[in-house]
Design a protein around this motif. Structure first.
Motif, mmCIF file in Angstrom:
data_model
loop_
_atom_site.group_PDB
_atom_site.id
_atom_site.type_symbol
_atom_site.label_atom_id
_atom_site.label_comp_id
_atom_site.label_asym_id
_atom_site.label_seq_id
_atom_site.Cartn_x
_atom_site.Cartn_y
_atom_site.Cartn_z
ATOM 1 N N ALA A 167 0.824 -1.211 0.000
ATOM 2 C CA ALA A 167 0.000 0.000 0.000
ATOM 3 C C ALA A 167 0.859 1.263 0.000
ATOM 4 O O ALA A 167 0.539 2.244 -0.680
ATOM 5 C CB ALA A 167 -0.926 -0.002 1.216
ATOM 6 N N LEU A 168 1.963 1.244 0.748
ATOM 7 C CA LEU A 168 2.839 2.416 0.801
ATOM 8 C C LEU A 168 3.534 2.666 -0.535
ATOM 9 O O LEU A 168 3.749 3.817 -0.933
ATOM 10 C CB LEU A 168 3.888 2.233 1.907
ATOM 11 N N VAL A 169 3.871 1.596 -1.234
ATOM 12 C CA VAL A 169 4.514 1.738 -2.542
ATOM 13 C C VAL A 169 3.504 2.186 -3.587
ATOM 14 O O VAL A 169 3.791 3.048 -4.423
ATOM 15 C CB VAL A 169 5.172 0.411 -2.977
ATOM 16 N N LYS A 170 2.295 1.636 -3.526
ATOM 17 C CA LYS A 170 1.268 1.990 -4.519
ATOM 18 C C LYS A 170 0.768 3.420 -4.321
ATOM 19 O O LYS A 170 0.555 4.157 -5.285
ATOM 20 C CB LYS A 170 0.095 1.013 -4.417
ATOM 21 N N PHE B 175 16.747 -3.317 -6.191
ATOM 22 C CA PHE B 175 16.838 -3.956 -7.513
ATOM 23 C C PHE B 175 15.643 -3.676 -8.412
ATOM 24 O O PHE B 175 15.601 -4.137 -9.547
ATOM 25 C CB PHE B 175 17.021 -5.466 -7.352
ATOM 26 N N THR B 176 14.648 -2.938 -7.889
ATOM 27 C CA THR B 176 13.493 -2.582 -8.718
ATOM 28 C C THR B 176 13.149 -1.110 -8.508
ATOM 29 O O THR B 176 13.465 -0.529 -7.464
ATOM 30 C CB THR B 176 12.252 -3.432 -8.358
ATOM 31 N N THR B 177 12.484 -0.530 -9.486
ATOM 32 C CA THR B 177 12.075 0.870 -9.381
ATOM 33 C C THR B 177 10.691 1.059 -10.000
ATOM 34 O O THR B 177 10.255 0.254 -10.831
ATOM 35 C CB THR B 177 13.057 1.805 -10.124
ATOM 36 N N GLY B 178 10.015 2.120 -9.581
ATOM 37 C CA GLY B 178 8.749 2.507 -10.196
ATOM 38 C C GLY B 178 7.705 1.416 -10.252
ATOM 39 O O GLY B 178 7.463 0.698 -9.284
ATOM 40 N N SER B 179 7.075 1.272 -11.407
ATOM 41 C CA SER B 179 5.985 0.318 -11.585
ATOM 42 C C SER B 179 6.467 -1.125 -11.461
ATOM 43 O O SER B 179 5.707 -2.003 -11.034
ATOM 44 C CB SER B 179 5.321 0.524 -12.953
ATOM 45 N N LYS B 180 7.725 -1.380 -11.813
ATOM 46 C CA LYS B 180 8.261 -2.729 -11.690
ATOM 47 C C LYS B 180 8.318 -3.155 -10.233
ATOM 48 O O LYS B 180 8.034 -4.315 -9.894
ATOM 49 C CB LYS B 180 9.664 -2.811 -12.310
ATOM 50 N N ARG B 181 8.680 -2.231 -9.343
ATOM 51 C CA ARG B 181 8.716 -2.546 -7.911
ATOM 52 C C ARG B 181 7.325 -2.919 -7.415
ATOM 53 O O ARG B 181 7.156 -3.899 -6.682
ATOM 54 C CB ARG B 181 9.248 -1.346 -7.134
ATOM 55 N N LEU B 182 6.321 -2.134 -7.819
ATOM 56 C CA LEU B 182 4.947 -2.414 -7.399
ATOM 57 C C LEU B 182 4.483 -3.768 -7.921
ATOM 58 O O LEU B 182 3.807 -4.520 -7.212
ATOM 59 C CB LEU B 182 4.020 -1.313 -7.902
ATOM 60 N N THR B 183 4.870 -4.080 -9.162
ATOM 61 C CA THR B 183 4.485 -5.360 -9.754
ATOM 62 C C THR B 183 5.091 -6.530 -8.978
ATOM 63 O O THR B 183 4.398 -7.520 -8.681
ATOM 64 C CB THR B 183 4.938 -5.437 -11.225
ATOM 65 N N VAL B 184 6.353 -6.418 -8.641
ATOM 66 C CA VAL B 184 7.028 -7.496 -7.896
ATOM 67 C C VAL B 184 6.380 -7.686 -6.532
ATOM 68 O O VAL B 184 6.077 -8.817 -6.124
ATOM 69 C CB VAL B 184 8.531 -7.183 -7.739
ATOM 70 N N LEU C 108 12.189 -6.787 1.296
ATOM 71 C CA LEU C 108 12.198 -5.334 1.337
ATOM 72 C C LEU C 108 13.442 -4.751 0.664
ATOM 73 O O LEU C 108 13.358 -3.876 -0.201
ATOM 74 C CB LEU C 108 12.126 -4.860 2.789
ATOM 75 N N LEU C 109 14.600 -5.257 1.032
ATOM 76 C CA LEU C 109 15.853 -4.739 0.475
ATOM 77 C C LEU C 109 15.979 -5.029 -1.016
ATOM 78 O O LEU C 109 16.429 -4.181 -1.790
ATOM 79 C CB LEU C 109 17.044 -5.343 1.232
ATOM 80 N N SER C 110 15.575 -6.243 -1.421
ATOM 81 C CA SER C 110 15.695 -6.601 -2.837
ATOM 82 C C SER C 110 14.786 -5.752 -3.715
ATOM 83 O O SER C 110 15.169 -5.343 -4.813
ATOM 84 C CB SER C 110 15.382 -8.089 -3.031
ATOM 85 N N THR C 111 13.574 -5.461 -3.233
ATOM 86 C CA THR C 111 12.666 -4.638 -4.038
ATOM 87 C C THR C 111 13.075 -3.163 -4.021
ATOM 88 O O THR C 111 12.840 -2.444 -4.993
ATOM 89 C CB THR C 111 11.215 -4.769 -3.529
ATOM 90 N N TRP D 105 2.907 -9.275 -6.872
ATOM 91 C CA TRP D 105 2.941 -10.717 -7.137
ATOM 92 C C TRP D 105 3.310 -11.502 -5.882
ATOM 93 O O TRP D 105 2.792 -12.597 -5.648
ATOM 94 C CB TRP D 105 3.910 -11.028 -8.265
ATOM 95 N N ILE D 106 4.206 -10.946 -5.079
ATOM 96 C CA ILE D 106 4.562 -11.611 -3.822
ATOM 97 C C ILE D 106 3.336 -11.706 -2.913
ATOM 98 O O ILE D 106 3.035 -12.765 -2.346
ATOM 99 C CB ILE D 106 5.706 -10.862 -3.112
ATOM 100 N N CYS D 107 2.604 -10.602 -2.793
ATOM 101 C CA CYS D 107 1.387 -10.592 -1.981
ATOM 102 C C CYS D 107 0.352 -11.562 -2.533
ATOM 103 O O CYS D 107 -0.295 -12.304 -1.783
ATOM 104 C CB CYS D 107 0.798 -9.180 -1.929
ATOM 105 N N LEU D 108 0.192 -11.558 -3.838
ATOM 106 C CA LEU D 108 -0.806 -12.418 -4.475
ATOM 107 C C LEU D 108 -0.503 -13.893 -4.242
ATOM 108 O O LEU D 108 -1.375 -14.658 -3.803
ATOM 109 C CB LEU D 108 -0.856 -12.118 -5.976
ATOM 110 N N VAL D 109 0.731 -14.300 -4.512
ATOM 111 C CA VAL D 109 1.115 -15.719 -4.359
ATOM 112 C C VAL D 109 1.006 -16.151 -2.901
ATOM 113 O O VAL D 109 0.494 -17.234 -2.592
ATOM 114 C CB VAL D 109 2.539 -15.950 -4.887
ATOM 115 N N PHE D 110 1.474 -15.302 -1.993
ATOM 116 C CA PHE D 110 1.429 -15.643 -0.573
ATOM 117 C C PHE D 110 -0.011 -15.833 -0.104
ATOM 118 O O PHE D 110 -0.331 -16.804 0.600
ATOM 119 C CB PHE D 110 2.112 -14.555 0.250
#
Length: 265
Positions: free
Chosen positions: A62-65, A124-133, A118-121, A136-141
């Motif tokens: 939510a904070l990233v979105k 290693f990710t930025t912008g919309s790609k970070r939100l997507t990753v 947290l550290l990897s996202t 997907w983690i939230c969805l799969v979990f």
């Protein structure tokens, strides 16, 4: 039309908050019982560890979105507080072996697991790609959490007993899944909507099985039931799943049966 969708999304999200709030509080009688007896023997901490992890995930998402995520932050912030409270009580009164295993699980999942994610996202990710990753983690979990009660369904069919799958909790978890599904759908946030689709389907299956077997003569199993439930109360989308009377979730009975708690968003 956009305003109309956002208004309805707020309504469903608000209802989801109310129901998830009640589900988060469902284990209170259990922990009052633990406090009175000064022992947590016979109970497992896994549902509360998982519920805490789920709330942490959704707050981060939510904070990233940032856009239209207030209702996710409110309920999962409360989830973090109440799950932490449950775990503190459990650790105080748990036997040494259970206390040690719970601490190990918290470190593995909620500290190192969440920290690594947290550290990897972040790095290693930025912008919309970070939100997507993160999405997907939230969805799969949460799909794995909603699928956890399948072992309980198998047990119900095998024993023809619904003693560890109360109808009321299955009903409220199903309604909760419906609220969060429409919240995600109206916001076109399928990371929220999709897991709750499964939550709704599994909830319907649980209620149907309850109606089928509620008057059936239970079968006695030769082998005692083991603790199999992953999630103990609403992981609400967004949180977490697991189903028994709120006063005794995930407790091993003398007959060997396992009571089940429930999971949210």
């Amino acid at each position: 039309m956009a305003i109309h969708h956002e208004t309805w999304a707020f309504v469903f999200g608000l209802l989801g908050n109310v129901i998830s709030f009640m589900v988060f509080l469902a284990p209170l009688p259990t922990f009052y019982q633990i406090y009175k007896k000064k022992t947590a023997e016979g109970f497992q901490s896994l549902p509360y560890v998982v519920a805490l992890f789920s709330s942490m995930l959704w707050i981060y998402y939510a904070l990233v979105k940032k856009d239209a995520t207030l209702l996710l932050i409110t309920i999962n912030s409360f989830g973090c507080v109440i799950e932490t409270t449950y775990l503190v009580i459990f650790l105080v009164y748990a036997p040494s072996k259970s206390r040690l295993s719970t601490i190990k699980l918290l470190l593995l999942l909620n500290v190192f697991g969440f920290g690594a994610m947290l550290l990897s996202t972040l790095y290693f990710t930025t912008g919309s790609k970070r939100l997507t990753v993160i999405g997907w983690i939230c969805l799969v979990f949460n799909i794995s959490v909603f699928a956890a009660p399948l072992c309980i369904l198998k047990r119900v069919i095998k024993t023809k007993s619904v003693e560890f799958m109360p109808f009321s909790l299955s009903f409220f978890l199903t309604v909760n899944a419906v609220m969060w599904f429409f919240y995600g759908l109206l916001l076109k946030d399928y990371y929220i909507a999709l897991p709750n689709t499964l939550g709704f389907l599994f909830g319907i299956i649980q209620m149907v099985l309850y109606l089928i077997y509620r008057k059936a003569k239970p079968k006695t199993l030769e082998e005692p039931t083991k603790l199999q439930e992953l999630n103990g109360h609403i992981i609400d989308v967004v949180k977490l799943g697991t189903m028994a009377p709120p006063s005794e979730p995930n407790q091993v009975t003398k007959s060997g049966a396992v009571t089940e708690t429930g999971s949210n968003v």
